[in-house]
Enzyme design. Structure first.
Site: not given
Lengths: 416, 532
Positions: A65-66
């Protein structure tokens, strides 16, 4: 108690004892029901949401993820463009299968009401939910969440929002806090109403999320039209195709929202620990576990926020052994009592709630997390670029160290 | 009739290699080997049949009688002491290849026991743990490891924590703002706990059942490894007082050696209700093993059988247990955790829940593979349930009741290697006890004759010429090595699982998968099938 009506799911939930600090446990009836529902959900043909066996809650889906977060400590409100630029900058950290935002301070005109955001997959889901909703809440406003059709966004569920106040004519005032009442409602709907999902339930805040790249999700929800003093965002890289809007992040309950990059290797321990305190973990996601752990330790047990972080990512015994007596006693107690709450494995996480944003990194820093400061703005993100794209000339910039946290709070006296 | 019982093992001496040193003759605790016996017969046959003169016979005796080692095969228990200690490698022990008419139902072991009982009218006794081919759940569970989505952790390069506390925990901590660290002052006073540097303990093996040297070895190893041993029900010999901080003192139904000093001396107190090898029946220490030292420590006469009663005579229900728990807490001024050890029986989950509610701080669940110094074979092999099932059921029940945190769970009963340890922890154990494995580390070959007091290895005997063979320092080193080896392997397993603290594995059923288990068993164990 809530009047007993056979069809009313909340009435069943209401049998759960009120959650109060240390002594909180769940009744056997509640637990068995939890299990029954889980087993029910696992049976083909009896799925809560028809025909989608690979969505959250049915299987566990690891994700990369970011994450990103911005807050004005002076409570100055700004629109969703900055956070969108920040998360878009980390485009390659997600794969178009999930993006979302949480925005705080966006509904000042309804600041005393709970803002419920719902996804409906079928018209019947809305009918069933609203029947429940109107029995337990005064609904001040009920409307479509405004969206903008986009080719990048596939088939979306019906997105609806309500501004509500709990009805307390059932005499439950002495037994239930409003927050517990709302939580029970959210859990009941999510667990038991087919095709309905409450994805936001706080006051003066809202979660906006779906399947797609986060920057597309932002445009879809027209986030540039909202103004909040704090924004968090998430771009998701799940390892398979959940395809379900409810599975996108942020996740949370009440005004808590969590965005998270990582995979909690201790998930099984944390889940069973939370279940002992009456939590039903429906989505099989780490984020849900983190949100509930904050809820249990901070809200229910009254552990101060920074010590919650120390319980979730505790110092090593070697470090504890070197501490002075009082500190050693405290940390030994934290680890002995909350050992099963320890989050083990790689993560960087931003937990936000009204008035504060907390960034936390795992014990040995297996995921990136950078923080920065520019005037009254506090910024956090998976990458420095995600911060610099908003404010190039930062006053301060640095990495959160392993097992450490960064807290941003509204300044004294600021009202949002 | 007893002569008709064929020997189980045959001891062969390689005449060509044997240099008549007598190591094996002196070594056998069971008197299997001797000079002369067979040679004497030879000589006599010369006298009888060849009508040889006396001089010739004496010459034959002189030549052979003192110079050949012969075996009375009937006495051999296959403990390998002779084999291990023959400097020439001249001794070998084989199973008697005597053929029985093949019969799946009436297997030779059953015939032999019937013959034995037809001879004696007694119970067939045995030692050690259940050796029957019951299904092993440990062998049908596998552990997880990280690949890509969450990284594994390298224990050679990163910290890896095994420290474990045994004792009661509150549901939550109470803190109040104050001058403490991070502006918080701890209001909750935690109950006393036993600290372990690795989640392993030595379970109860009493002085009497095992030798003082064996207990000394366990005590030294426990201290060296930062774990604890358990006195068992035989009291604490004064030589062990310096190690008392690393010893749990046991109170069993016989109350042997129990006095206020004993209770206060240990790191914790354990009430023994039952034992996996013989749930529902009391202790059996044959008088042969009660020598001066055992007599003084247990406070019983030399040579008397020490038979502890099946139930505690003051515990006939759960509320009685609670009274004893609190009596012991009072006696130790609430400074030590109180453990209750129960055998794994059908209703173990409800029993454990009751024990937790009765005030126990630690519950030890001993599975049906657990060892013993002496028990009727019929009990050992046919009573009790597998520890994997018992553990899963107990952990589940305590969680359902919301009281899992109020007690620590220790499991024992046939734990063979670090893989078993990791699986037990993933099922929900706080710590794992290794008894049989510890004896094996000291030399035990699982001959299962502990009840005879003849142990050639000096472990389960009190005969001075046998016990002095067990060098406590050497044996402590072996035990320390074993604990170290298993701990290193545990760290590797944790690292592969992407965890750097053992509490993050505790109760993590998600990290286990079943292979070849039916749905019903998977459900009890609370694990999924491999591939799912």
């Amino acid at each position: 108690m809530v009047p007993a009506a056979a069809s009313c799911t909340l009435c069943h939930a209401a049998r759960l004892p009120r959650t109060s600090a240390a002594a909180a446990t769940i009744s056997p009836a509640g637990r068995n029901r939890c299990r029954a529902v889980a087993e029910h959900a696992g049976r083909p043909g009896a799925l809560k949401k028809v025909g989608e066996e690979m969505r959250e809650g049915m299987v566990r889906i690891p994700s990369g993820c970011a994450i990103s977060g911005i807050m004005s400590t002076k409570g100055i409100r700004f629109n969703g463009e900055a956070i969108t630029r920040s998360i878009a900058c980390m485009h390659e950290r997600s794969n178009g299968l999930g993006g979302g935002f949480a925005a705080y301070g966006i509904y000042p005109e309804y600041r005393d009401l709970y803002a419920l955001h719902l996804m409906y997959e079928t018209p019947q889901a809305r009918v069933d939910t609203e029947e429940n909703l109107r029995r337990h809440f005064n609904v001040a406003q009920s409307e479509l969440i405004p969206t903008r059709p986009l080719p990048q966004i596939g088939e979306a569920p019906l997105l609806w929002r309500y501004f509500v106040r709990p009805v307390r004519e059932d005499g439950a005032d002495g037994l239930w806090e409003d927050d517990d009442y709302v939580t029970a409602f959210v859990m009941t709907v999510n667990r038991e109403v087919p095709g309905a999902f409450v994805f936001s339930s706080g006051k003066n805040m809202g979660v906006f999320k779906g399947v797609g790249y986060p920057e597309d999700i932002a445009r879809y929800y027209r986030l540039e039209e909202y103004e909040g003093y704090m924004w968090v965002a998430h771009g998701r890289f799940p390892t398979n195709t959940p395809g379900w809007w409810g599975g996108a992040h942020p996740l949370g309950v009440l005004d808590w929202s969590v965005v998270h990059n990582g995979e909690i290797s201790s998930y099984g321990v944390n889940k069973r620990y939370l279940e002992m305190f009456g939590y039903c973990l429906e989505l099989q996601t780490d984020t849900e576990v983190i949100a509930y752990l904050f809820d249990l330790l901070h809200r229910r047990h009254g552990i101060p926020l920074d010590l919650v972080c120390r319980a979730l990512a505790p110092p090593f015994w070697k470090a504890i052994d070197r501490m002075d007596d009082r500190e050693r006693e405290l940390y030994t107690a934290l680890r002995r009592v909350y050992g099963s709450a320890m989050l083990n494995g790689p993560f960087s996480v931003i937990v936000a709630f009204q008035g504060a944003m907390v960034g936390l990194n795992d014990r040995i820093k297996l995921r990136p997390m950078v923080t920065g400061k520019k005037g009254d703005l506090i910024l956090m993100g998976s990458e420095e670029s995600a911060i610099r794209v908003i404010a190039g000339d930062l006053d301060e910039v640095g990495s959160i160290r392993a097992g450490e946290m960064a807290v941003a709070r509204l300044e004294e006296g600021v009202v949002v | 009739m007893s002569n008709y019982l064929p020997p189980e093992y045959l001891v062969r001496i390689d005449e060509g290699r044997c240099r008549r040193c007598g190591e094996c003759v002196r070594g056998c605790g069971f008197g299997t080997l001797a000079f002369a016996h067979g040679a004497w017969k030879d000589a006599m046959s010369v006298f009888k049949h060849d009508q040889g003169d006396l001089q010739q016979v004496l010459a034959r005796i002189k030549e052979n009688v003192t110079d050949r080692v012969v075996a009375d095969h009937h006495k051999c228990v296959q403990c390998h002491y002779c084999v291990s200690h023959c400097p020439e490698g001249a001794v070998s022990v084989q199973p008697n290849p005597l053929a029985y008419r093949g019969n799946h139902h009436w297997r030779p072991e059953y015939l032999k026991n019937i013959w034995r009982q037809a001879n004696t009218g007694g119970m067939v006794l045995t030692g050690a743990g259940n050796d029957k081919a019951y299904f092993s759940y440990f062998d049908h569970m596998v552990l997880d490891a990280c690949q890509v989505t969450n990284p594994s952790i390298d224990p050679l390069r990163e910290p890896m924590e095994l420290r474990t506390y045994l004792g009661a925990r509150p549901d939550g901590l109470e803190l109040e703002p104050g001058p403490g660290p991070r502006g918080a002052v701890l209001k909750t006073r935690l109950a006393p706990a036993v600290r372990l540097d690795t989640p392993l303990v030595f379970p109860a093996m009493s002085y009497g059942a095992i030798s003082l040297n064996a207990q000394k070895a366990l005590a030294r190893a426990a201290k060296a490894c930062g774990v604890v041993m358990n006195t068992g029900e035989g009291g604490m010999h004064e030589d062990l007082y310096p190690f008392a901080d690393w010893m749990i003192v046991q109170v069993a139904s016989g109350r042997f050696g129990v006095n206020p000093g004993y209770l206060r001396r240990g790191a914790a107190v354990e009430i023994k209700i039952g034992q996996g090898a013989k749930p529902g029946i009391g202790g059996h220490l044959p008088g042969e093993k009660v020598d001066e030292g055992v007599s003084q420590t247990r406070m019983i006469p030399v040579g008397s059988d020490a038979l502890s009663p099946a139930p505690h005579h003051d515990i006939y229900s759960i509320e009685d247990l609670s009274q004893l728990i609190y009596a012991l807490k009072e006696a130790t001024e609430y400074s030590k955790p109180v453990s209750v050890k129960i055998g794994a029986v059908h209703n173990v989950a409800a029993i454990a829940s009751g024990v937790a509610r009765a005030g126990a701080d630690i519950i030890t669940v001993d599975g049906f593979r657990g060892g013993t110094g002496a028990t009727p074979l019929a009990i050992r092999d046919h009573v009790g349930i597998p520890v994997e099932m018992a553990l899963a059921a107990v952990d589940d029940r305590l969680r359902q009741e919301g009281i899992r945190n109020h007690v620590s769970l220790v499991v024992s009963g046939g734990i063979r290697h670090s893989g078993d340890v990791a699986k037990a922890i993933a099922l929900g154990a706080d710590a794992v006890a290794l008894g049989t494995a510890a004896l094996i580390a000291m030399g035990c070959r699982l001959c299962q004759k502990c009840y005879t007091g003849n142990c050639s290895w000096g472990i389960t005997t009190q005969r001075p010429h046998l016990t002095r063979r067990l060098d406590p320092d050497r044996a402590a080193e072996n035990l320390t090595n074993l604990i170290r080896g298993w701990s290193l392997e545990l760290k590797e397993i944790l690292g592969a699982l992407g965890l750097n603290a053992v509490e993050s594995l505790r109760g993590s059923r998600l990290r286990l998968r079943g292979v070849g288990l039916p749905e019903s068993d998977l459900r009890v164990l609370g694990i999924k099938n491999a591939g799912v």
